[in-house]
Design an enzyme around this catalytic site. Structure first.
Site, PDB file in Angstrom:
ATOM      1  N   ARG A   1       0.835  -1.217   0.000  1.00 54.80           N
ATOM      2  CA  ARG A   1       0.000   0.000   0.000  1.00 54.80           C
ATOM      3  C   ARG A   1       0.871   1.271   0.000  1.00 54.80           C
ATOM      4  O   ARG A   1       1.046   1.922  -1.017  1.00 54.80           O
ATOM      5  CB  ARG A   1      -0.949  -0.011   1.215  1.00 54.80           C
ATOM      6  CG  ARG A   1      -2.085   1.023   1.113  1.00 54.80           C
ATOM      7  CD  ARG A   1      -1.703   2.421   1.512  1.00 54.80           C
ATOM      8  NE  ARG A   1      -1.262   2.517   2.896  1.00 54.80           N
ATOM      9  CZ  ARG A   1      -0.734   3.620   3.419  1.00 54.80           C
ATOM     10  NH1 ARG A   1      -0.585   4.707   2.694  1.00 54.80           N
ATOM     11  NH2 ARG A   1      -0.329   3.638   4.678  1.00 54.80           N
ATOM     12  N   ASP A   2       1.486   1.589   1.113  1.00 61.91           N
ATOM     13  CA  ASP A   2       2.265   2.827   1.207  1.00 61.91           C
ATOM     14  C   ASP A   2       3.438   2.801   0.233  1.00 61.91           C
ATOM     15  O   ASP A   2       3.837   3.825  -0.307  1.00 61.91           O
ATOM     16  CB  ASP A   2       2.767   2.989   2.653  1.00 61.91           C
ATOM     17  CG  ASP A   2       3.118   4.423   3.002  1.00 61.91           C
ATOM     18  OD1 ASP A   2       2.926   5.314   2.150  1.00 61.91           O
ATOM     19  OD2 ASP A   2       3.604   4.656   4.125  1.00 61.91           O
TER      20      ASP A   2
ATOM     21  N   CYS B   1       4.256   9.790  -0.070  1.00 61.03           N
ATOM     22  CA  CYS B   1       2.843  10.140  -0.014  1.00 61.03           C
ATOM     23  C   CYS B   1       2.560  11.066  -1.171  1.00 61.03           C
ATOM     24  O   CYS B   1       3.262  12.046  -1.370  1.00 61.03           O
ATOM     25  CB  CYS B   1       2.518  10.819   1.317  1.00 61.03           C
ATOM     26  SG  CYS B   1       0.841  11.474   1.357  1.00 61.03           S
TER      27      CYS B   1
ATOM     28  N   ASN C   1       9.848   5.263   2.602  1.00 59.32           N
ATOM     29  CA  ASN C   1       9.498   4.680   3.893  1.00 59.32           C
ATOM     30  C   ASN C   1      10.717   3.916   4.405  1.00 59.32           C
ATOM     31  O   ASN C   1      11.561   3.461   3.626  1.00 59.32           O
ATOM     32  CB  ASN C   1       8.347   3.679   3.720  1.00 59.32           C
ATOM     33  CG  ASN C   1       7.002   4.367   3.610  1.00 59.32           C
ATOM     34  OD1 ASN C   1       6.410   4.756   4.593  1.00 59.32           O
ATOM     35  ND2 ASN C   1       6.528   4.535   2.372  1.00 59.32           N
TER      36      ASN C   1
HETATM   37 MG    MG Z   1       4.641   6.239   4.818  1.00 66.32          MG
END
Ligand code: MG
Length: 300
Positions: free
Chosen positions: A11-12, A241, A250
């Site tokens: 996801r991220d 993001c 990340n």
């Molecule tokens: Mg993140």
């Protein structure tokens, strides 16, 4: 000490990639991560596909993962972001038993990311929590921009605490304190956790770091010392993001596991298998993965 790694790569990690990744590749990536021993995996986002096209078909991805017999046998918990009740309905229809809401601690980011004020976002999150709990679905809460906002700069601890307390009152089982733009450093991590621990049970807190400025692992170490036992990470170190310019990277699952294993923690997760999951994904995203451990492992 038991440390939990929450894997957000599917996801991220993928939501900020310019090249769309096929459903088949997303599924293969998430499956491989589950087989590597990661037991909590965020696999999609039930947001509008016009806002985050990379997360289109999250229904299909999540429905396939929750039906995977060997992952069921491993008790892998899959989750997805849901911004509202419509998202929750889609998540439940896909068979998920866990979702995440994601209010921010700063007003400007909240408007850009969710098109809502912080209070409006909390009201949406509350509606999701009430409905989810009625359906036996557990809810995680992220607090975006907890260490800094791309538009406002410093975010007061009182603003972070206010969102945490609101989330806890809604009944979330965990709060991921998120460094959306990768500005946190160990001094700030220690100070923020000290303030949060004074008001909240430390066991509900998780940390979500980005390695944008190279401080993510140092932040994890500071947080471990402060009693935090749950950390978010993305295989390969992908992600950022779409609504936080420049917030690439990340914390990589590989980098985190290398450090944790050296500390005798999280040994049940197979680092080589996480590297293999990333290696299989790399050609589909069309650029080298940023994880330091991953890069070192590919040198022959
Ligand atoms: Mg993140």
């Amino acid at each position: 000490m038991n440390v939990t790694v929450v894997e957000l790569g599917p996801r991220d990690g993928l939501q900020n990639e310019p090249t769309p990744v096929s459903v088949a590749d997303r599924l293969a990536f998430a499956r491989a991560l589950g087989r590597a021993g990661l037991t909590r995996i965020e696999a999609g986002a039930f947001v509008h596909p016009s806002r985050v096209p990379q997360m289109a078909s999250s229904d299909e991805v999540c429905a396939a993962l929750v039906a995977e017999p060997d992952l069921v046998a491993r008790h892998v918990r899959f989750s997805a972001l849901v911004p509202n009740l419509r998202g929750l309905e889609r998540a439940i229809a896909a068979g998920l038993r866990e979702v995440a809401v994601f209010p921010a601690a700063s007003e400007t980011f909240s408007h850009r990311n969710l098109n809502q004020s912080v209070d409006e976002a909390l009201a949406s999150a509350r509606a999701v929590c009430v409905s989810a709990q009625g359906s036996g679905v557990r809810v995680r809460g992220y607090v975006s921009t907890a260490f800094g906002c791309p538009y406002e700069g410093q975010v007061p601890v009182t603003a972070v605490l206010r969102v945490c307390e609101a989330l806890l009152a809604m009944g979330v089982f965990e709060i991921a304190i998120s460094d959306t733009i990768g500005v946190a450093h160990p001094g700030q991590v220690r100070a923020l956790i000290r303030e949060l621990r004074a008001a909240l049970p430390v066991t509900v807190l998780a940390m979500h770091f980005h390695d944008t400025r190279g401080t993510a692992l140092a932040n994890v170490l500071a947080a471990l010392d402060a009693g935090i036992a749950t950390f978010d990470a993305c295989a390969g170190g992908l992600g950022g993001c779409p609504f936080a310019p420049g917030a690439t990277g990340n914390l990589a699952t590989e980098d985190l596991l290398y450090m944790l294993h050296g500390l005798g923690l999280a040994r049940e997760i197979d680092l080589a298998a996480v590297v293999a999951a990333s290696a299989r994904l790399e050609p589909a995203i069309g650029h080298p993965l940023p994880s330091r451990y991953y890069r070192a492992s590919q040198v022959r």
